[in-house]
Write a protein that holds these residues in place. Structure first.
Motif, PDB file in Angstrom:
ATOM      1  N   ARG A 168      70.896 -13.037 -56.315  1.00 16.11           N
ATOM      2  CA  ARG A 168      69.739 -13.575 -55.600  1.00 16.11           C
ATOM      3  C   ARG A 168      68.496 -13.477 -56.486  1.00 16.11           C
ATOM      4  O   ARG A 168      67.657 -12.587 -56.305  1.00 16.11           O
ATOM      5  CB  ARG A 168      69.525 -12.812 -54.297  1.00 16.11           C
ATOM      6  CG  ARG A 168      70.674 -12.970 -53.340  1.00 16.11           C
ATOM      7  CD  ARG A 168      70.446 -12.127 -52.121  1.00 16.11           C
ATOM      8  NE  ARG A 168      71.490 -12.345 -51.151  1.00 16.11           N
ATOM      9  CZ  ARG A 168      71.312 -13.028 -50.032  1.00 16.11           C
ATOM     10  NH1 ARG A 168      70.152 -13.558 -49.751  1.00 16.11           N
ATOM     11  NH2 ARG A 168      72.303 -13.168 -49.188  1.00 16.11           N
ATOM     12  N   PHE A 217      71.708  -3.106 -48.547  1.00 15.11           N
ATOM     13  CA  PHE A 217      72.150  -4.088 -47.555  1.00 15.11           C
ATOM     14  C   PHE A 217      72.611  -5.371 -48.241  1.00 15.11           C
ATOM     15  O   PHE A 217      73.648  -5.940 -47.867  1.00 15.11           O
ATOM     16  CB  PHE A 217      71.019  -4.393 -46.570  1.00 15.11           C
ATOM     17  CG  PHE A 217      71.348  -5.484 -45.607  1.00 15.11           C
ATOM     18  CD1 PHE A 217      72.209  -5.261 -44.547  1.00 15.11           C
ATOM     19  CD2 PHE A 217      70.816  -6.751 -45.770  1.00 15.11           C
ATOM     20  CE1 PHE A 217      72.529  -6.275 -43.670  1.00 15.11           C
ATOM     21  CE2 PHE A 217      71.125  -7.768 -44.898  1.00 15.11           C
ATOM     22  CZ  PHE A 217      71.983  -7.529 -43.841  1.00 15.11           C
ATOM     23  N   LEU A 218      71.881  -5.835 -49.252  1.00 17.90           N
ATOM     24  CA  LEU A 218      72.261  -7.064 -49.949  1.00 17.90           C
ATOM     25  C   LEU A 218      73.553  -6.889 -50.750  1.00 17.90           C
ATOM     26  O   LEU A 218      74.366  -7.808 -50.832  1.00 17.90           O
ATOM     27  CB  LEU A 218      71.126  -7.530 -50.851  1.00 17.90           C
ATOM     28  CG  LEU A 218      69.889  -8.046 -50.110  1.00 17.90           C
ATOM     29  CD1 LEU A 218      68.768  -8.309 -51.082  1.00 17.90           C
ATOM     30  CD2 LEU A 218      70.222  -9.278 -49.301  1.00 17.90           C
ATOM     31  N   GLU A 241      85.415 -12.286 -47.612  1.00 15.30           N
ATOM     32  CA  GLU A 241      85.729 -13.395 -46.716  1.00 15.30           C
ATOM     33  C   GLU A 241      86.251 -14.612 -47.503  1.00 15.30           C
ATOM     34  O   GLU A 241      87.192 -15.256 -47.086  1.00 15.30           O
ATOM     35  CB  GLU A 241      84.512 -13.794 -45.898  1.00 15.30           C
ATOM     36  CG  GLU A 241      84.201 -12.836 -44.788  1.00 15.30           C
ATOM     37  CD  GLU A 241      82.959 -13.252 -44.018  1.00 15.30           C
ATOM     38  OE1 GLU A 241      82.535 -14.432 -44.154  1.00 15.30           O
ATOM     39  OE2 GLU A 241      82.420 -12.414 -43.282  1.00 15.30           O
ATOM     40  N   PHE A 244      76.016  -4.822 -49.930  1.00 11.59           N
ATOM     41  CA  PHE A 244      77.072  -4.808 -48.917  1.00 11.59           C
ATOM     42  C   PHE A 244      77.363  -6.218 -48.418  1.00 11.59           C
ATOM     43  O   PHE A 244      78.518  -6.615 -48.266  1.00 11.59           O
ATOM     44  CB  PHE A 244      76.671  -3.905 -47.745  1.00 11.59           C
ATOM     45  CG  PHE A 244      77.661  -3.889 -46.636  1.00 11.59           C
ATOM     46  CD1 PHE A 244      78.841  -3.167 -46.760  1.00 11.59           C
ATOM     47  CD2 PHE A 244      77.433  -4.595 -45.470  1.00 11.59           C
ATOM     48  CE1 PHE A 244      79.768  -3.143 -45.745  1.00 11.59           C
ATOM     49  CE2 PHE A 244      78.355  -4.579 -44.445  1.00 11.59           C
ATOM     50  CZ  PHE A 244      79.526  -3.857 -44.581  1.00 11.59           C
ATOM     51  N   HIS A 245      76.310  -6.999 -48.174  1.00  9.48           N
ATOM     52  CA  HIS A 245      76.474  -8.365 -47.687  1.00  9.48           C
ATOM     53  C   HIS A 245      77.193  -9.241 -48.719  1.00  9.48           C
ATOM     54  O   HIS A 245      78.059 -10.049 -48.368  1.00  9.48           O
ATOM     55  CB  HIS A 245      75.110  -8.957 -47.349  1.00  9.48           C
ATOM     56  CG  HIS A 245      75.175 -10.283 -46.685  1.00  9.48           C
ATOM     57  ND1 HIS A 245      75.665 -10.460 -45.418  1.00  9.48           N
ATOM     58  CD2 HIS A 245      74.817 -11.513 -47.128  1.00  9.48           C
ATOM     59  CE1 HIS A 245      75.619 -11.744 -45.108  1.00  9.48           C
ATOM     60  NE2 HIS A 245      75.101 -12.407 -46.134  1.00  9.48           N
ATOM     61  N   ALA A 246      76.862  -9.079 -50.000  1.00 10.71           N
ATOM     62  CA  ALA A 246      77.526  -9.852 -51.061  1.00 10.71           C
ATOM     63  C   ALA A 246      79.007  -9.491 -51.139  1.00 10.71           C
ATOM     64  O   ALA A 246      79.856 -10.370 -51.332  1.00 10.71           O
ATOM     65  CB  ALA A 246      76.844  -9.605 -52.399  1.00 10.71           C
ATOM     66  N   ARG A 247      79.336  -8.203 -50.986  1.00 10.92           N
ATOM     67  CA  ARG A 247      80.745  -7.796 -50.996  1.00 10.92           C
ATOM     68  C   ARG A 247      81.512  -8.383 -49.815  1.00 10.92           C
ATOM     69  O   ARG A 247      82.655  -8.804 -49.947  1.00 10.92           O
ATOM     70  CB  ARG A 247      80.862  -6.274 -50.960  1.00 10.92           C
ATOM     71  CG  ARG A 247      80.662  -5.632 -52.276  1.00 10.92           C
ATOM     72  CD  ARG A 247      80.994  -4.177 -52.185  1.00 10.92           C
ATOM     73  NE  ARG A 247      81.005  -3.582 -53.501  1.00 10.92           N
ATOM     74  CZ  ARG A 247      81.349  -2.347 -53.738  1.00 10.92           C
ATOM     75  NH1 ARG A 247      81.720  -1.574 -52.751  1.00 10.92           N
ATOM     76  NH2 ARG A 247      81.330  -1.883 -54.954  1.00 10.92           N
ATOM     77  N   GLU A 248      80.883  -8.384 -48.655  1.00  8.45           N
ATOM     78  CA  GLU A 248      81.533  -8.965 -47.480  1.00  8.45           C
ATOM     79  C   GLU A 248      81.771 -10.462 -47.665  1.00  8.45           C
ATOM     80  O   GLU A 248      82.816 -10.980 -47.280  1.00  8.45           O
ATOM     81  CB  GLU A 248      80.701  -8.709 -46.222  1.00  8.45           C
ATOM     82  CG  GLU A 248      80.706  -7.272 -45.779  1.00  8.45           C
ATOM     83  CD  GLU A 248      82.090  -6.806 -45.375  1.00  8.45           C
ATOM     84  OE1 GLU A 248      82.801  -7.544 -44.674  1.00  8.45           O
ATOM     85  OE2 GLU A 248      82.464  -5.687 -45.779  1.00  8.45           O
ATOM     86  N   ASP A 249      80.805 -11.160 -48.248  1.00 10.26           N
ATOM     87  CA  ASP A 249      80.979 -12.591 -48.513  1.00 10.26           C
ATOM     88  C   ASP A 249      82.137 -12.845 -49.466  1.00 10.26           C
ATOM     89  O   ASP A 249      82.942 -13.750 -49.264  1.00 10.26           O
ATOM     90  CB  ASP A 249      79.700 -13.200 -49.080  1.00 10.26           C
ATOM     91  CG  ASP A 249      78.637 -13.399 -48.021  1.00 10.26           C
ATOM     92  OD1 ASP A 249      78.961 -13.306 -46.818  1.00 10.26           O
ATOM     93  OD2 ASP A 249      77.472 -13.641 -48.411  1.00 10.26           O
ATOM     94  N   THR A 270      73.154  -8.982 -57.567  1.00 14.22           N
ATOM     95  CA  THR A 270      73.926  -9.484 -56.427  1.00 14.22           C
ATOM     96  C   THR A 270      73.922 -11.007 -56.376  1.00 14.22           C
ATOM     97  O   THR A 270      74.634 -11.588 -55.567  1.00 14.22           O
ATOM     98  CB  THR A 270      73.404  -8.944 -55.087  1.00 14.22           C
ATOM     99  OG1 THR A 270      72.048  -9.334 -54.914  1.00 14.22           O
ATOM    100  CG2 THR A 270      73.552  -7.456 -54.998  1.00 14.22           C
TER     101      THR A 270
END
Length: 103
Positions: A55, A87-88, A98, A90-95, A53
């Motif tokens: 990180r 969770f990470l 955006e 999903f968060h990377a996909r959302e970033d 992801t």
């Protein structure tokens, strides 16, 4: 004059782009497979999934905690690391979504 190697059927050959050889799928479809693969990595090897992801420092820290947790708890803490990796992801996909919407 005899033809050299490579010139025999030169007119009949189709030149394939290097990107088609490396990744024969269209990029959008290949990206969905990569995302699916990352969720599989999250189940099997959460630190590798976190590394994919983007990180790396968090992946190293999670690896250093994950290995002793697996050994001492017998795998009872593994679901916690799976949830963290999911969770990470999903968060990377959302970033990414955006950033794509802003441009």
């Amino acid at each position: 004059m005899p033809k050299r190697c490579g010139e025999i059927n030169a007119a009949k050959t189709n030149h394939v782009a290097l990107s088609k050889i490396i990744c024969p799928l269209p990029w959008e479809r290949a990206r969905s497979y990569i995302g699916f693969m990352n969720y599989i990595f999250a189940i099997l090897l959460p630190p590798v999934s976190i590394l994919l992801t983007g990180r790396p420092f968090l992946a190293i820290i999670v690896f250093l905690i994950w290995v002793p947790a697996l050994i001492f708890s017998g795998g009872l803490t593994h679901p916690m690391f799976i949830l963290l990796a999911w969770f990470l992801i999903f968060h990377a996909r959302e970033d990414r979504r955006e950033r794509r919407d802003l441009s």
